[in-house]
Design a protein around this motif. Sequence first.
Motif, PDB file in Angstrom:
ATOM      1  N   THR A 326      -6.023  18.155 -19.294  1.00  9.11           N
ATOM      2  CA  THR A 326      -5.160  18.004 -18.118  1.00  9.11           C
ATOM      3  C   THR A 326      -5.147  16.591 -17.555  1.00  9.11           C
ATOM      4  O   THR A 326      -4.408  16.305 -16.607  1.00  9.11           O
ATOM      5  CB  THR A 326      -5.615  18.972 -17.004  1.00  9.11           C
ATOM      6  N   ALA A 327      -5.952  15.700 -18.143  1.00  8.08           N
ATOM      7  CA  ALA A 327      -6.077  14.339 -17.602  1.00  8.08           C
ATOM      8  C   ALA A 327      -4.741  13.609 -17.489  1.00  8.08           C
ATOM      9  O   ALA A 327      -4.506  12.888 -16.505  1.00  8.08           O
ATOM     10  CB  ALA A 327      -7.061  13.525 -18.438  1.00  8.08           C
ATOM     11  N   ARG A 330      -0.499  15.549 -13.430  1.00  6.14           N
ATOM     12  CA  ARG A 330      -0.873  15.620 -12.022  1.00  6.14           C
ATOM     13  C   ARG A 330      -1.760  16.843 -11.822  1.00  6.14           C
ATOM     14  O   ARG A 330      -1.405  17.952 -12.227  1.00  6.14           O
ATOM     15  CB  ARG A 330       0.374  15.723 -11.139  1.00  6.14           C
ATOM     16  N   ARG A 331      -2.885  16.621 -11.180  1.00  3.95           N
ATOM     17  CA  ARG A 331      -3.833  17.720 -11.042  1.00  3.95           C
ATOM     18  C   ARG A 331      -4.774  17.457  -9.889  1.00  3.95           C
ATOM     19  O   ARG A 331      -4.852  16.358  -9.350  1.00  3.95           O
ATOM     20  CB  ARG A 331      -4.659  17.881 -12.322  1.00  3.95           C
ATOM     21  N   LEU A 332      -5.478  18.517  -9.520  1.00  2.00           N
ATOM     22  CA  LEU A 332      -6.652  18.369  -8.673  1.00  2.00           C
ATOM     23  C   LEU A 332      -7.713  19.293  -9.245  1.00  2.00           C
ATOM     24  O   LEU A 332      -7.409  20.265  -9.946  1.00  2.00           O
ATOM     25  CB  LEU A 332      -6.348  18.667  -7.208  1.00  2.00           C
ATOM     26  N   ALA A 355      -7.728  11.773  -9.810  1.00  2.00           N
ATOM     27  CA  ALA A 355      -7.720  13.211  -9.580  1.00  2.00           C
ATOM     28  C   ALA A 355      -8.533  13.551  -8.333  1.00  2.00           C
ATOM     29  O   ALA A 355      -9.672  13.112  -8.173  1.00  2.00           O
ATOM     30  CB  ALA A 355      -8.287  13.949 -10.791  1.00  2.00           C
ATOM     31  N   VAL A 378      -0.800  15.970  -3.831  1.00  2.00           N
ATOM     32  CA  VAL A 378      -0.561  15.790  -5.265  1.00  2.00           C
ATOM     33  C   VAL A 378       0.920  16.017  -5.585  1.00  2.00           C
ATOM     34  O   VAL A 378       1.532  15.263  -6.349  1.00  2.00           O
ATOM     35  CB  VAL A 378      -1.446  16.748  -6.091  1.00  2.00           C
TER      36      VAL A 378
END
Length: 458
Positions: A326-327, A330-332, A355, A378
């Motif tokens: 997932t790098a 867009r993520r948290l 992140a 995000v």
Amino acid sequence: MFTPDDTIVAVATPRGRGGLGVVRLSGPRAATIAEGLLDRSEPLRPRHATLAKILDHGAAVPIAVDQVVATAFPHPGSYTGDDVVEISAHGSPVLLDRIVALALAAGARLAEPGEFTFRAYLNGRLDLVQAEAVADLIEAVTPLQARVAFDQLEGTITTQIKELESQLFDLIARLEASLDFPEEGYHFVEAGEVGHAVAAIRRQVESFLEGAACGRLIREGCQVVILGKPNVGKSSLFNRLLGVERAIVTSMPGTTRDLVTDVTDLDGLAVTLVDSAGIRAGSEDAVEVEGVSRARQALGVAAAAIVVVDRSRPLEQEDWAVLEETAPRRRLVAVNKVDEPASWAGESLLLDGEAAVVEVSARTGAGLDRLRSALRDVLTGGESLRDTPAVANRRHIGLLERVGEALGEAGDAVASGATEEFVLADLQRACAALDELSGKRTPDDVLRHIFERFCIGK
């Protein structure tokens, strides 16, 4: 696309049972047809609610179908701009369909989706931007979506478009006038003045487009997928974010096999949350393998991901594999189960990029507000959602971008010393895009696409 000069009828309220249901007629024979269904001989008084009974004259003796309240709205002061009659009956689909059938037998035609609003557009009661706002208002699932749609219906965008059109028209008129006197050059307007005017209009367009990305996000909503290895608390977090027990939660790894989705209001954003199967390698269970494949497909189309890790157990290769996968997106990262003894410190979670990492407990709800706030940032890039964006519709954004491009080329033409004809061609392209935006000149296929989104009775 539609026949605009006959009389149409449809149920204007949602399907299903309720206290009331409304049948709407619009067209030149709306009052005649409606009055023929009622147990009264006097014409309906304009804008006056009249209690009456619907009669079925098909039998030897007229049969009362329902007791209703009928209201007539003569043209042009109606929703559609035609004669309109609205019949409020009891909200039984059987009764409403019967009233529609009686109106059809009396000469009305069943309305197409969006046809009432299309007539309002044709009759000048709404421009195309406002007509689209009607559909957006009906489909809104968050208060912010409804507010953006209602502002558009009230004419906030229309007013700004008219201002742009007025400035462009004035500039085009003066340039065209100068063509009648070619030996005079820029007789009615100086070249420097044209350049300044074009630049000023272009700045207004650019200002108009500020916040358009957030506007689209508010209008269209987005999808967020919750990922992680099995048994880290994805389904529990999914339920917490929704505020209901939507997904099954057990202590057995691999409980979630398929995607589970539901919509939540995230500070005005309509976010479709997707709970997914735990991602791990080496499974020989065909159902689990398919579930993992679907989780990855959901990630491919999601606006962002929430990656869940379990702080009460040591991080494993499966955790790092999901974080690595997932790098680029867009993520948290939600560090779950902080209500239990920690097996590792937060500093050990070394992540590339920016992140956000939020500690939460899906069991107790601790940290949930921080998680929602971080997810909103995000999705919006940190932009505030408090101020209503001027533009939220993808069609509007695309056309305004075309306006800006045409104005940019007009400015370049002026700067290069081009003649009025070249400048005018660019300005007229900008004007044509504004006309398409407001509906003055819009291809039939675009109109069809817009109005087919509507329900039958609107």
